[in-house]
Enzyme design. Structure first.
Site, mmCIF file in Angstrom:
data_model
loop_
_atom_site.group_PDB
_atom_site.id
_atom_site.type_symbol
_atom_site.label_atom_id
_atom_site.label_comp_id
_atom_site.label_asym_id
_atom_site.label_seq_id
_atom_site.Cartn_x
_atom_site.Cartn_y
_atom_site.Cartn_z
ATOM 1 C CG HIS A 1 -3.099 -7.203 16.584
ATOM 2 N ND1 HIS A 1 -2.729 -8.436 17.079
ATOM 3 C CD2 HIS A 1 -4.375 -6.990 17.020
ATOM 4 C CE1 HIS A 1 -3.746 -8.952 17.779
ATOM 5 N NE2 HIS A 1 -4.760 -8.097 17.748
ATOM 6 C CB CYS B 1 6.040 -6.304 -7.036
ATOM 7 S SG CYS B 1 6.621 -7.144 -5.555
ATOM 8 N N GLY B 2 5.659 -8.902 -8.257
ATOM 9 C CA GLY B 2 5.545 -10.338 -8.524
ATOM 10 C C GLY B 2 5.280 -11.126 -7.256
ATOM 11 C CB THR B 3 7.338 -11.914 -4.392
ATOM 12 O OG1 THR B 3 8.049 -10.670 -4.234
ATOM 13 C CG2 THR B 3 8.131 -12.851 -5.289
ATOM 14 C CG HIS C 1 -2.479 -4.087 19.338
ATOM 15 N ND1 HIS C 1 -1.665 -5.194 19.385
ATOM 16 C CD2 HIS C 1 -3.716 -4.502 19.726
ATOM 17 C CE1 HIS C 1 -2.371 -6.248 19.754
ATOM 18 N NE2 HIS C 1 -3.613 -5.850 19.971
ATOM 19 N N GLY D 1 9.374 -7.348 -2.737
ATOM 20 C CA GLY D 1 10.253 -6.218 -3.079
ATOM 21 C C GLY D 1 9.552 -4.893 -2.857
ATOM 22 C CG ASP E 1 6.843 -4.912 -10.338
ATOM 23 O OD1 ASP E 1 5.721 -5.467 -10.397
ATOM 24 O OD2 ASP E 1 7.882 -5.539 -10.040
#
Ligand code: RB5
Length: 148
Positions: free
Chosen positions: A97, A64-66, A132, A69, A7
């Site tokens: 894994h 994105c920023g974090t 796994h 999202g 974004d």
């Protein structure tokens, strides 16, 4: 082939990652965003993830920023296993894994140097399979509405 998307908040990091991939000779499809003008991350997550699920790309890298999202949106696309990582160990083990096919990072969380290291280990680490595989299959069983 990688699919890249972000974004507006992730855009500067996506551009740094592109420069890194260019240097390494790794091919990618840039699914946007094209600038720091405000956009919605879900749309860009979906664009890149569909490149993976249709087979045009092997993996996707989303910013994105974090990183959160865009990873939430990515994980709503059937067949996607997206991991939001900000450390080397997680980026490596989500390949070993979880057979993660999408790496998400937060441009407001980590710097470009670390992000490029995470991209590197993510794209160069193979899934371990074995026990796994059963667990990854269970993730997709949930996706298909099965009760485990
Ligand atoms: C955009 O301001 C920000 O909310 C977005 O980039 C992301 O951090 C959301 O999870």
């Amino acid at each position: 082939m990688l699919a890249l998307a972000s974004d507006h908040a992730g855009f500067p990091l996506k551009e740094e990652i592109k420069a890194y991939l260019d240097e390494k000779g790794v091919e990618y499809i840039d699914c946007g965003a094209e600038s720091t003008a405000s956009v919605d991350y879900a749309q860009y997550a979906q664009k890149a993830c569909l490149k993976v699920t249709c087979g045009e790309a092997d993996k996707a890298i989303l910013c994105c920023g974090t990183g959160i999202g865009i990873s939430m949106a990515a994980n709503k696309v059937k067949g996607i296993r997206a991991a939001c990582c900000s450390d080397y160990f997680s980026a490596k083990f989500t390949r070993l894994h979880n057979d993660a096919n999408v790496l998400c990072m937060g441009a407001r969380v980590i710097g470009a140097g670390l992000a490029c290291e995470l991209v590197d280990v993510f794209i160069n680490t193979e899934f371990e399979g074995g026990r796994h595989q059963r667990r990854v299959d269970q993730i997709h069983a949930i996706e298909n509405g099965e009760i485990l």
